[in-house]
Design a protein around this motif. Structure first.
Motif: not given
Length: 356
Positions: A118-128
């Motif tokens: 979940x943290x990885x998905x959030x980090x990717x969403x923030x980067x996008x």
């Protein structure tokens, strides 16, 4: 009467005299022996004696009323028809608790893995999202620069047209010359303004390109750092799993080695006692002797104290009465002081956990 082997099942036959002397209990013994797949008649007798001794001990502990026993205390009686010995049945709660702890640990690991994902998905969403914001900022800067350039060019064209009109409408050479000078001045100023606007446009584009490059570099560094963190976490999990597996294998190997040594010692002691054709009472006396030595390691046999092992321990271990336990303890002391010297392996067969 020596035991005979049932050729169809490879199991010891129950002696005939037992069927005659105990016609009610012997069929029950036979049934348990077959259901538990116990091939040795003597092993089955030992199981029954241990179970009966445990029942007597538990009755005494509960003041003569077994109805006050907990389900855990009644496990040996409950699980005996299913082939469990007293030791195996009493070990079941610890085994169940260990399995429950293992399941809880596995659930915690699954939860941690879910949280990491979940943290990885959030980090990717923030980067996008950051990338989308940077793109919008670049487009807005380019649009503003184009608007400024268009406005400057329109202003320059208007000034030039106005100067040319004034020159054409000038009356006389002096006025025309003045108009041309004025028009030339306006054109020069318009060109300078256009150059300034062009330079501003180029600076805006350079700034936008620099912002885009910095944003991409920042995003790449963030993703690289996140990947490194995830790889380090996975590597740590793999190392921990390997260490736990190695520890479990060491424990299993040590336990197997101890079981093998104990089985070998039991076989040697049993073979020696069979060779000497000892009676059950003589065998029990030797077991008590080994318990005395285990309770006082390093003490010479001639100075072994008879009360080093309590009568209750002997009753619990052998399933005998208190009187018989006292007689066996005196016989064991006599054996140690005269003819019997157990080996260290034999002594390890009968450890003592409680004393008077």
């Amino acid at each position: 009467m020596p035991l005979t082997l049932d050729e169809r099942t490879g199991t010891d036959r129950i002696p005939l005299h037992r069927w005659i002397l105990s016609p009610v209990r012997t069929p029950r013994l036979y049934r348990r022996m077959r259901l538990a797949a116990v091939r040795s008649y003597q092993d089955m007798v030992d199981r029954e004696q241990a179970l009966e001794g445990y029942r007597v001990w538990l009755t005494q502990e509960l003041g003569g009323d077994l109805s006050n026993a907990t389900e855990e205390q009644m496990l040996p009686m409950t699980m005996a028809p299913r082939g469990y010995t007293v030791e195996q049945a009493l070990a079941l709660p610890a085994q169940w608790r260990a399995e429950a702890d293992q399941r809880a640990e596995e659930e915690a690991e699954r939860q941690a893995e879910s949280e990491r994902q979940e943290a990885e998905r959030k980090a990717l969403a923030e980067a996008q999202e950051a990338e989308r914001k940077a793109d919008r900022a670049i487009r807005e800067a380019e649009t503003a620069a184009r608007v400024k350039v268009a406005e400057a060019r329109a202003a320059a064209a208007g000034a030039t047209a106005q100067a040319e009109a004034e020159e054409a409408a000038a009356d006389g050479q002096g006025r025309a010359e003045a108009a041309r000078v004025r028009a030339e001045s306006v054109r020069t100023q318009a060109e300078r303004q256009a150059a300034i606007v062009t330079e501003a446009e180029e600076k805006a584009r350079a700034a936008a390109a620099r912002l885009e490059a910095e944003d991409k570099a920042t995003k790449a560094e963030r993703l690289t750092a996140e990947r490194q963190r995830l790889e380090a976490a996975r590597a740590a999990d793999a190392r921990r799993a390997q260490e736990e597996q190695a520890t479990a294998e060491l424990f299993a190997a040590d336990a197997a080695q101890r079981r093998a040594a104990r089985a070998e010692a039991e076989a040697q002691a049993e073979a020696a006692e069979d060779f000497m054709r000892l009676s059950p009472r003589q065998r029990n006396a030797r077991r008590v002797a080994r318990m005395l030595l285990a309770a006082q390691p390093g003490t010479p046999a001639a100075t072994i104290a008879h009360d080093a092992v309590s009568l209750k321990d002997i009753q619990d271990r052998l399933g005998v009465s208190q009187t018989i336990a006292g007689e066996l303890r005196h016989e064991a002391v006599d054996l140690l002081q005269t003819v019997y010297t157990p080996t260290p392996a034999e002594t390890s067969l009968d450890p003592v956990t409680a004393q008077d």
